[in-house]
Design a protein around this motif. Structure first.
Motif, mmCIF file in Angstrom:
data_model
loop_
_atom_site.group_PDB
_atom_site.id
_atom_site.type_symbol
_atom_site.label_atom_id
_atom_site.label_comp_id
_atom_site.label_asym_id
_atom_site.label_seq_id
_atom_site.Cartn_x
_atom_site.Cartn_y
_atom_site.Cartn_z
ATOM 1 N N LEU A 332 0.832 -1.201 0.000
ATOM 2 C CA LEU A 332 0.000 0.000 0.000
ATOM 3 C C LEU A 332 0.875 1.264 0.000
ATOM 4 C CD1 LEU A 332 -2.883 0.939 -0.002
ATOM 5 C CD2 LEU A 332 -2.986 0.582 2.460
ATOM 6 N N ALA A 333 1.949 1.240 0.781
ATOM 7 C CA ALA A 333 2.878 2.373 0.803
ATOM 8 C C ALA A 333 3.489 2.588 -0.578
ATOM 9 C CB ALA A 333 3.983 2.122 1.836
ATOM 10 N N TYR A 334 3.860 1.494 -1.227
ATOM 11 C CA TYR A 334 4.462 1.588 -2.558
ATOM 12 C C TYR A 334 3.466 2.155 -3.570
ATOM 13 C CZ TYR A 334 6.941 0.250 -6.820
ATOM 14 O OH TYR A 334 7.571 0.285 -8.042
ATOM 15 N N ALA A 335 2.218 1.703 -3.495
ATOM 16 C CA ALA A 335 1.192 2.198 -4.425
ATOM 17 C C ALA A 335 0.998 3.706 -4.260
ATOM 18 C CB ALA A 335 -0.115 1.451 -4.183
ATOM 19 N N HIS A 336 0.916 4.162 -3.014
ATOM 20 C CA HIS A 336 0.735 5.604 -2.778
ATOM 21 C C HIS A 336 1.971 6.392 -3.224
ATOM 22 C CE1 HIS A 336 -3.171 5.572 -0.947
ATOM 23 N NE2 HIS A 336 -2.812 4.690 -0.020
ATOM 24 N N PHE A 337 3.144 5.810 -3.037
ATOM 25 C CA PHE A 337 4.371 6.468 -3.498
ATOM 26 C C PHE A 337 4.336 6.661 -5.014
ATOM 27 C CE2 PHE A 337 8.576 5.823 -5.439
ATOM 28 C CZ PHE A 337 9.216 6.963 -5.006
ATOM 29 N N MET A 338 3.934 5.608 -5.721
ATOM 30 C CA MET A 338 3.889 5.683 -7.183
ATOM 31 C C MET A 338 2.826 6.669 -7.658
ATOM 32 S SD MET A 338 6.361 3.853 -8.201
ATOM 33 C CE MET A 338 6.050 3.787 -9.968
ATOM 34 N N LYS A 339 1.852 6.954 -6.804
ATOM 35 C CA LYS A 339 0.823 7.940 -7.150
ATOM 36 C C LYS A 339 1.220 9.353 -6.703
ATOM 37 C CE LYS A 339 -3.487 7.004 -6.621
ATOM 38 N NZ LYS A 339 -4.717 6.788 -5.859
ATOM 39 N N GLY A 340 2.347 9.457 -6.005
ATOM 40 C CA GLY A 340 2.804 10.758 -5.523
ATOM 41 C C GLY A 340 2.130 11.193 -4.248
ATOM 42 N N GLU A 341 1.482 10.263 -3.538
ATOM 43 C CA GLU A 341 0.769 10.591 -2.297
ATOM 44 C C GLU A 341 1.680 10.277 -1.111
ATOM 45 O OE1 GLU A 341 -3.620 9.526 -4.233
ATOM 46 O OE2 GLU A 341 -2.666 8.121 -2.851
ATOM 47 N N TYR A 342 2.637 11.184 -0.857
ATOM 48 C CA TYR A 342 3.710 10.883 0.088
ATOM 49 C C TYR A 342 3.254 10.829 1.543
ATOM 50 C CZ TYR A 342 6.454 11.862 -4.082
ATOM 51 O OH TYR A 342 6.970 11.845 -5.354
ATOM 52 N N ASP A 343 2.264 11.646 1.918
ATOM 53 C CA ASP A 343 1.785 11.605 3.298
ATOM 54 C C ASP A 343 1.212 10.220 3.626
ATOM 55 O OD1 ASP A 343 2.568 14.178 3.795
ATOM 56 O OD2 ASP A 343 0.598 15.066 3.367
ATOM 57 N N LYS A 344 0.438 9.699 2.683
ATOM 58 C CA LYS A 344 -0.129 8.358 2.888
ATOM 59 C C LYS A 344 0.976 7.300 2.881
ATOM 60 C CE LYS A 344 -4.736 9.336 1.026
ATOM 61 N NZ LYS A 344 -5.734 8.990 -0.009
ATOM 62 N N THR A 345 1.979 7.506 2.041
ATOM 63 C CA THR A 345 3.113 6.573 2.010
ATOM 64 C C THR A 345 3.781 6.518 3.374
ATOM 65 O OG1 THR A 345 3.507 7.053 -0.325
ATOM 66 C CG2 THR A 345 5.305 6.027 0.883
ATOM 67 N N LYS A 346 4.063 7.718 3.944
ATOM 68 C CA LYS A 346 4.723 7.794 5.257
ATOM 69 C C LYS A 346 3.890 7.116 6.340
ATOM 70 C CE LYS A 346 7.120 12.170 4.279
ATOM 71 N NZ LYS A 346 7.172 13.620 4.597
ATOM 72 N N ALA A 347 2.586 7.301 6.271
ATOM 73 C CA ALA A 347 1.701 6.731 7.297
ATOM 74 C C ALA A 347 1.803 5.205 7.312
ATOM 75 C CB ALA A 347 0.259 7.166 7.035
ATOM 76 N N HIS A 348 1.856 4.622 6.142
ATOM 77 C CA HIS A 348 1.947 3.160 6.078
ATOM 78 C C HIS A 348 3.352 2.658 6.400
ATOM 79 C CE1 HIS A 348 -2.133 2.511 4.762
ATOM 80 N NE2 HIS A 348 -1.984 3.395 3.779
#
Length: 379
Positions: A332-348
């Motif tokens: 999930l963190a990787y998916a958000h990273f690839m979408k540019g959603e870094y806050d969500k990436t950090k949370a996971h």
């Protein structure tokens, strides 16, 4: 009848005790019971019955030791078997049972000279087992010409004796004579009462030596004999996979999954590898194990580089009891990273603590920092 006999024997053991009496007060025939249990491959119970006999001379001593020898042979305890047969001989046992028992024990101990010497006794060659044991001892003694001659003589004399034909096929395989063994194997299937599992094992043996087409041939024959056996179908699928026939293997696992839903994971994965991602995803939706279901669907979305779908699947997963699953969290963190959603990436990424994933999480954080600082071109 065998099932009824075994059931009766077990009733004796359960209700009247191994050394007990039957309903009429008569002693149970412990040696007959032992023989029956050995025949039905219930070796631990057979051993328990024999162990209750404190003095072999209270029964028939030569028969007691002969049964002990057979029991040890069946459990591949050859030194103990040899000792038991020698005791039976000392008690007066003679004839084929003794000779064959000793020869098999010597074969197990790789004492071929003693085994062949035993088989020189008169009259033994009227029994098919004589040729089976003698050929095995000669092969073990590195005398292949004599061994083949013995085997051929035995088959000519006992053409319907299945163990001799199986032995011929086995030694052809051992000597890498695969084409000849293949013809022998087909003869076995056509003319002898082989079980479906016997045929499947032949296919398995060919797969192990790299003869994939022959493995598939016997695997399919085994499936014809028993189309519902789980192990037979799995084994055939392995042969197709070894032959890089992904579609055939996928179809087999899908047929298995109809009766055993736990194979939906393998089925979905194989359809994906075979180039059918839509059907793979449909099967993944049917997976009952929630962890495997989400992981399979995440993998499919990742391979399609559909990071929006990955994020949706992952967010659904972490709203269930799977919120603690770190594999899903990292995906999930990787998916958000690839979408540019870094806050969500950090949370996971904060939830990642497992050593193998922690290194990946650190690498993902560093990549995210590079994107944020402008060191790399990112979304």
């Amino acid at each position: 009848m065998k099932v009824l006999a075994l059931f009766t024997a077990l009733l004796y053991i359960i209700f009247f005790g191994i050394l007990g009496v039957n309903a009429y007060g008569e002693e149970v025939d412990q040696l007959a019971l032992t023989s029956l249990l050995i025949k039905n491959k219930n070796y631990s119970r057979a051993s328990a019955v024999l162990n209750q006999i404190k003095d072999p001379h209270e029964v028939i001593p030569e028969r007691y030791f002969a049964l002990r020898g057979v029991l040890e042979l069946r459990q591949k305890r050859y030194q103990e078997a040899l000792k038991a047969f020698e005791s039976a001989k000392a008690e007066g046992l003679k004839g084929k049972d003794l000779a064959f028992g000793l020869a098999e024990a010597y074969l197990g101990l790789k004492d071929t000279e003693s085994g062949l010497k035993i088989l020189k006794e008169k009259g033994l060659d009227s029994d098919s087992l004589f040729y089976q044991l003698k050929a095995s001892l000669l092969f073990e003694a590195k005398k292949p010409q004599l061994a083949w001659a013995t085997l051929s003589e035995g088959i000519a004399k006992f053409p319907r004796f299945l163990p001799l034909m199986k032995q011929k096929w086995f030694y052809l395989m051992e000597n890498k004579l695969f084409e000849v063994s293949f013809e022998t194997g087909k003869d076995l299937v056509d003319n002898y009462p082989l079980s479906a599992l016997d045929v499947a094992r032949m296919g398995q043996k060919y797969r192990q030596v790299g003869e994939t087409q022959k493995a598939i041939f016997f695997g399919e024959l085994a499936r014809l004999k028993d189309a519902k056996d789980e192990e037979i179908i799995k084994d055939l699928a392995r042969s197709y996979l070894k032959g890089e026939k992904l579609l055939a293997a996928a179809q087999l696992f899908t047929s298995l999954a109809e009766h055993y839903p736990e194979y939906l994971v393998e089925s979905s994965e194989l359809w994906r590898k075979a180039g059918y991602p839509v059907y793979s995803e449909r099967l993944a939706m049917e997976i009952r194990n929630p962890v495997m279901k989400y992981k399979t669907m995440l993998t499919l979305a990742l391979l399609q580089e559909d990071f929006t779908k990955m994020a949706l699947i992952g967010e659904r997963a972490v709203r269930t009891e799977l919120k603690e699953d770190q594999d899903i969290r990292y995906a999930l963190a990787y998916a958000h990273f690839m979408k540019g959603e870094y806050d969500k990436t950090k949370a996971h990424l904060k939830t990642i603590g497992r050593e193998d994933l922690f290194k990946k999480a650190v690498a993902l954080r560093e990549a995210m920092e590079s994107c944020t600082s402008g060191e790399a071109l990112c979304l």
